[in-house]
Design a protein around this motif. Structure first.
Motif, PDB file in Angstrom:
ATOM      1  N   ARG A  31       0.839  -1.193   0.000  1.00 47.78           N
ATOM      2  CA  ARG A  31       0.000   0.000   0.000  1.00 47.78           C
ATOM      3  C   ARG A  31       0.880   1.251   0.000  1.00 47.78           C
ATOM      4  N   PHE A  32       0.317   2.347  -0.471  1.00 43.69           N
ATOM      5  CA  PHE A  32       1.055   3.606  -0.518  1.00 43.69           C
ATOM      6  C   PHE A  32       0.360   4.628   0.387  1.00 43.69           C
ATOM      7  N   THR A  33       1.091   5.655   0.771  1.00 40.88           N
ATOM      8  CA  THR A  33       0.514   6.765   1.496  1.00 40.88           C
ATOM      9  C   THR A  33       0.564   8.012   0.615  1.00 40.88           C
ATOM     10  N   ILE A  34      -0.136   9.038   1.037  1.00 39.83           N
ATOM     11  CA  ILE A  34      -0.167  10.313   0.306  1.00 39.83           C
ATOM     12  C   ILE A  34       0.459  11.377   1.198  1.00 39.83           C
ATOM     13  N   LEU A  35       1.462  12.083   0.663  1.00 38.91           N
ATOM     14  CA  LEU A  35       2.226  13.067   1.424  1.00 38.91           C
ATOM     15  C   LEU A  35       2.355  14.363   0.631  1.00 38.91           C
ATOM     16  N   PRO A  36       2.538  15.487   1.324  1.00 42.19           N
ATOM     17  CA  PRO A  36       2.850  16.733   0.604  1.00 42.19           C
ATOM     18  C   PRO A  36       4.305  16.753   0.163  1.00 42.19           C
ATOM     19  N   VAL A  37       4.602  17.434  -0.925  1.00 41.07           N
ATOM     20  CA  VAL A  37       5.986  17.655  -1.335  1.00 41.07           C
ATOM     21  C   VAL A  37       6.689  18.458  -0.235  1.00 41.07           C
ATOM     22  N   PRO A  38       7.918  18.061   0.163  1.00 41.54           N
ATOM     23  CA  PRO A  38       8.622  18.806   1.214  1.00 41.54           C
ATOM     24  C   PRO A  38       8.747  20.291   0.890  1.00 41.54           C
ATOM     25  N   ASP A  39       8.628  21.109   1.931  1.00 38.32           N
ATOM     26  CA  ASP A  39       8.631  22.557   1.748  1.00 38.32           C
ATOM     27  C   ASP A  39       9.878  23.067   1.041  1.00 38.32           C
ATOM     28  N   ALA A  40      11.039  22.422   1.297  1.00 35.25           N
ATOM     29  CA  ALA A  40      12.300  22.937   0.765  1.00 35.25           C
ATOM     30  C   ALA A  40      12.339  22.922  -0.758  1.00 35.25           C
ATOM     31  N   ILE A  41      11.626  21.998  -1.383  1.00 32.92           N
ATOM     32  CA  ILE A  41      11.681  21.894  -2.843  1.00 32.92           C
ATOM     33  C   ILE A  41      10.349  22.211  -3.509  1.00 32.92           C
ATOM     34  N   ALA A  42       9.281  22.383  -2.720  1.00 32.11           N
ATOM     35  CA  ALA A  42       7.941  22.563  -3.287  1.00 32.11           C
ATOM     36  C   ALA A  42       7.825  23.734  -4.258  1.00 32.11           C
ATOM     37  N   CYS A  60       2.901   8.711  -2.579  1.00 36.94           N
ATOM     38  CA  CYS A  60       2.637   9.660  -3.656  1.00 36.94           C
ATOM     39  C   CYS A  60       2.766  11.053  -3.057  1.00 36.94           C
ATOM     40  N   LEU A  61       3.557  11.892  -3.694  1.00 33.29           N
ATOM     41  CA  LEU A  61       3.745  13.267  -3.235  1.00 33.29           C
ATOM     42  C   LEU A  61       2.887  14.203  -4.064  1.00 33.29           C
ATOM     43  N   PHE A  62       2.152  15.095  -3.393  1.00 35.39           N
ATOM     44  CA  PHE A  62       1.376  16.110  -4.092  1.00 35.39           C
ATOM     45  C   PHE A  62       1.790  17.483  -3.573  1.00 35.39           C
TER      46      PHE A  62
END
Length: 590
Positions: free
Chosen positions: A362-373, A386-388
């Motif tokens: 299974r996968f989780t859903i995470l935000p893109v890290p602030d440093a590179i967003a 999955c990064l959004f």
């Protein structure tokens, strides 16, 4: 993205029934020679990357970081050239069917590695959203053993040497006119700043904070102190030196031209990158023409879908409406992430009718890290997550998130990676972590279209969002070749994407910079998807009521990552065999 898949030869049944894809005169000695060649090369390559075996036979990062100096790079090129010469001496017609597939995959992998070494792409080890100084620590969690933490400390201590070699390479690149275009790197050095923080605030502390309780207390204390000292004495100084280098030496002297053709041996370099990313022998002129045809076709569908919304203005006015109306945008990061999670769960309900084999992972859903967003793409998916991107919410329309979730999560990259890991059939280790963009991104784009069949697009706006994304990938064929072969300006490329898609201004700017700094990569998506959809049409026509999309999809994903010509050959054999179930005895894993 970063990208990451795991391949297999699964078509035993259909190949037994089908006319052979390759000649079948088989000599065991040829198989043995090939296996020895790819097993030896893979073990050597893992050593070059400083990977070590785990107790369960997998690979993990060991003590120290890879050598990346010019001498080491030249040695790798010599090794790969010799490997290709030895591969050429093995008669393909005398290989077994599975080993013929392995040979084709191996040749493409080594050719791409050799081409990158030959054109010295290591002299510019970054692009507009991916950098050699990132990804050097786990994004989530820690390590499972004391030894893994000991090796982590060694890697931290090795950062000054590793960064120093990268900087020497980049200076050499500047000296011969080989660099990333300046405009695409503006502000990217800011991603170095979080690594100047003291230990507990430094991103490299993450694995220590996640240290498992199974590690004894005395060892935990010792390792915490060792990591803290390594961050203070090696990590922070290395990043500080690199930040100064980027600001004062590298960025001011990067090239102001954009095109790959302006690089040393530029036309040949661009052609090699086309082959590497698409695995197809197509010229820039051919790809540009295909792109223009696809743009015209999709434009017609977009007009039809616009009419379904009831919007009365013309297409430019409609695109402006989509970019600016608040109803299409999340108000909080949580709202955006919740939307993607809802789409992913709805897709779960359709997977049983779409695939025969389902994995347990299974996968989780995470935000893109602030440093590179700020300069990262809208989303990327892989095995675990999955990064959004939740940065600048007015540039992240919800009507495209359904297509993006299908592509990055399921049935796209996250599910694709899980099936690659768990699917039936044995494959050579060298294919396990290989990723061809034409195959992987072609599947990802195909799943956006598959969402129509799955019934997950709720409104005409979401349908238009999917078409806008498909248009985006078709426009890439025009833009990438326009930039790197025909000499387009950045402004012309932006205008083309602005005119034909509903991407926000922020997104289209970051995307164009990505294409400028990463020649050829953007071509893979549409060319791969077109092949899959073409083969599906052929299969439906040939098999009629015997066509089962679950078997079609299982065949594609069960092959794992292969060059597109290999995928096409295997699909042809499957159609000829009558479209059998590739997994007749395999139960769903999940």
């Amino acid at each position: 993205m970063n990208p990451h898949v795991h391949p297999v030869a699964l078509i035993v049944l259909c190949l037994l029934l089908a006319a052979p894809v390759f000649a079948q005169t088989h000599e065991p000695d040829a198989d043995t020679r090939l296996r020895n060649l790819y097993e030896t090369e893979f073990a050597w390559r893992q050593g070059e990357l400083k990977q070590v075996r785990t107790g369960d036979g997998h690979w993990r990062a060991g003590a120290g970081l890879p050598r990346v100096d010019a001498e080491s790079q030249a040695g790798r090129l010599a090794y790969w050239d010799q490997t290709l010469a030895e591969l050429a001496r093995i008669p393909r017609e005398k290989l077994s069917t599975d080993e013929q597939i392995n040979a084709a995959v191996f040749q493409q992998i080594i050719t791409s590695l050799a081409d990158n070494a030959r054109y010295r792409t290591w002299e510019a080890p970054l692009n507009s959203d991916t950098f050699f100084w990132s990804g050097l620590h786990p994004r989530m969690g820690g390590f499972d053993s004391e030894q893994a933490y000991e090796d982590y400390v060694d890697r931290l201590r090795d950062l000054p040497r590793f960064f120093g070699e990268q900087q020497s390479n980049m200076r050499a690149g500047l000296g011969r006119g080989y660099s990333v275009p300046r405009i695409t790197l503006e502000g990217r050095e800011q991603s170095l700043e979080p690594y100047l923080a003291p230990a507990e605030q430094n991103p490299f502390w993450g694995p220590v904070a996640a240290m498992p309780e199974s590690i004894p207390a005395a060892s935990r204390t010792r390792l915490q102190s060792a990591v803290k000292a390594a961050i203070a004495e090696a990590v922070v100084p290395a990043y500080r030196t690199l930040l100064t280098f980027m600001r004062e030496e590298y960025l001011p002297h990067t090239r102001q031209t954009l095109s790959a053709r302006d690089l040393p041996d530029g036309p040949a370099f661009y052609q090699a990158m086309i082959r590497s990313y698409t695995t197809l022998d197509m010229t820039p002129e051919q790809i540009h023409a295909v792109g223009l045809e696809e743009v015209t076709r999709i434009r017609t569908e977009m007009r039809q879908t616009k009419a379904e919304t009831g919007f009365e203005g013309d297409m430019p006015a409609f695109l402006e409406f989509l970019r600016t109306d608040p109803q299409f945008y999340a108000q909080t990061p949580h709202e955006l992430l919740a939307f993607t999670a809802y789409v992913a769960k709805r897709v779960d309900g359709q997977l049983g009718a779409t695939l025969g084999f389902l994995p347990r992972q299974r996968f989780t859903i995470l935000p893109v890290p602030d440093a590179i967003a700020p300069f990262y793409t809208g989303g990327r998916g892989g095995l675990e997550s999955c990064l959004f991107n939740t940065h600048d919410l007015p540039s992240r329309p919800l009507y495209t998130l359904t297509a993006l979730t299908l592509h990055e999560c399921a049935p796209g990259h996250a599910l694709q990676a899980a099936i690659a890991l768990e699917g039936p059939g044995a494959i050579p280790e060298f294919r396990a972590n290989n990723y061809f963009s034409g195959y992987g991104e072609g599947w990802g784009l195909y799943t956006e279209w598959l969402g129509v069949e799955m019934g997950v697009y709720d409104t005409p706006y979401e349908h238009f969002g999917r078409l806008s994304y498909e248009m985006w990938r078709a426009a890439r064929l025009v833009i990438d070749t326009g930039l790197h072969h025909y000499g387009w300006s950045r402004e012309r490329a932006q205008a083309f994407l602005r005119e034909h898609t509903a991407l926000s201004e922020h997104e289209l700017t970051t995307e164009i910079d990505r294409y400028i700094s990463w020649p050829g990569q953007a071509l893979a998506y549409k060319l791969g998807e077109m092949l899959i959809r073409r083969k599906r049409r052929e299969a439906e026509a040939a098999l009629a009521q015997d066509f089962d999309k679950r078997h079609f999809h299982d065949l594609i994903l069960g092959l794992r990552s292969v060059p597109l010509p290999v995928l096409e050959a295997q699909l042809d054999a499957w159609i000829e065999a009558g479209g059998p179930n590739p997994y007749p005895k395999a139960a769903s894993g999940g």
